[in-house]
Design a protein around this motif. Structure first.
Motif, short mmCIF file in Angstrom:
data_model
loop_
_atom_site.label_atom_id
_atom_site.label_comp_id
_atom_site.label_asym_id
_atom_site.label_seq_id
_atom_site.Cartn_x
_atom_site.Cartn_y
_atom_site.Cartn_z
N TRP A 48 0.84 -1.14 -0.10
CA TRP A 48 0.07 0.13 0.21
C TRP A 48 1.02 1.30 -0.07
O TRP A 48 0.73 2.36 -0.89
N GLY A 49 2.16 1.30 0.75
CA GLY A 49 2.87 2.34 0.71
C GLY A 49 3.57 2.70 -0.51
O GLY A 49 3.71 3.74 -1.21
N GLU A 50 3.94 1.46 -1.04
CA GLU A 50 4.73 1.68 -2.60
C GLU A 50 3.54 2.31 -3.50
O GLU A 50 3.85 3.37 -4.36
N GLN A 51 2.37 1.80 -3.39
CA GLN A 51 1.07 2.27 -4.30
C GLN A 51 1.00 3.93 -3.98
O GLN A 51 0.79 4.68 -4.73
N GLU A 52 1.00 4.16 -2.82
CA GLU A 52 0.65 5.65 -2.24
C GLU A 52 1.93 6.53 -2.80
O GLU A 52 1.72 7.72 -3.08
N THR A 58 3.30 11.03 -8.77
CA THR A 58 2.61 11.38 -9.95
C THR A 58 1.55 12.59 -9.72
O THR A 58 1.28 12.97 -10.64
N GLY A 59 0.93 12.57 -8.54
CA GLY A 59 -0.06 13.55 -8.50
C GLY A 59 0.46 14.84 -7.89
O GLY A 59 -0.28 15.99 -7.86
N ALA A 68 6.68 12.18 3.88
CA ALA A 68 6.23 11.60 4.97
C ALA A 68 5.88 10.18 4.07
O ALA A 68 6.06 9.23 5.12
N THR A 69 5.68 9.90 3.06
CA THR A 69 5.09 8.81 2.48
C THR A 69 6.60 7.93 2.31
O THR A 69 6.54 6.55 2.66
N GLN A 70 7.53 8.58 1.87
CA GLN A 70 8.84 7.88 2.02
C GLN A 70 9.44 7.43 3.32
O GLN A 70 9.73 6.23 3.41
N GLU A 71 9.01 8.31 4.30
CA GLU A 71 9.57 7.89 5.63
C GLU A 71 8.78 6.65 6.00
O GLU A 71 9.05 5.64 6.75
#
Length: 199
Positions: A48-52, A58-59, A68-71
């Motif tokens: 899910w994190g990779e998808q996010e 891309t967004g 935050a997503t990378q962390e």
């Protein structure tokens, strides 16, 4: 005589060790199942994190969202690595306990085989003892019979014959049998008295 296994304490101890190993093996299996479930959940979170992360990249979202997503993804990957390590440790522990259980089963089985052999030896000795008692009784009876004086032996045979005739005469009904019965009774008494004197 009761059977008593000399290594019964050792046998019970080995059985206790085996039961303990069985319990620890079951605990290790449960721990593996728990760690596998945890790892599966973490991998789902990682996916899910990779998808996010792809969605954030891309967004064209803000930098803090990307950071935050990378962390988050880095932390989840670290937890996946740790869960994998714990699962490997649990697998190694399981194998150690399984090997220990097999060794303990072998140890218990060795003592069990000794107990079974001891039981068979006990039964054979008991049977031999019974046979010995029977042989002794038979030989003492044979000795008693063989050592009896010939006159006494013949007198006993004659007494047995007279007693049989006396009992047969008792069952006869006619009056003529009554006089025969009285004569046989006197003969039996005379033979008994003679036998007592010889003994």
């Amino acid at each position: 005589m009761r059977f008593k296994f000399s290594l019964e304490t050792l046998f019970r101890h080995r059985r206790h060790l085996e039961d303990d190993a069985v319990e620890r093996l079951a605990q290790a299996q449960r721990r593996i199942a728990e760690e596998e479930a945890t790892l599966q959940r973490l991998r789902a979170l990682e996916a899910w994190g990779e998808q996010e992360l792809v969605t954030v990249q891309t967004g064209r979202r803000s930098g803090w969202e990307l950071s935050a997503t990378q962390e988050y993804l880095a932390r989840v990957r670290e937890e996946v690595r740790r869960a994998g390590d714990r699962l490997s440790e649990c697998g190694a522990r399981f194998e150690t306990v399984r090997t220990e259980l097999l060794d303990r089963r072998k140890g218990r089985r060795v003592v069990e085989i000794l107990r079974d052999k001891d039981w068979l030896r006990f039964r054979r000795e008991a049977e031999r003892g019974e046979e010995r008692l029977m042989d002794e009784a038979a030989s003492s009876l044979r000795l008693e019979i063989d050592s009896m004086p010939k006159d006494l032996e013949e007198l006993r045979k004659e007494l047995a014959q007279a007693e049989i005739e006396h009992e047969t005469a008792k069952q006869e009904k006619p009056k003529s049998a009554q006089s025969r019965l009285a004569a046989l009774a006197k003969r039996v008494e005379a033979l008994r008295a003679k036998a007592k004197k010889l003994e």
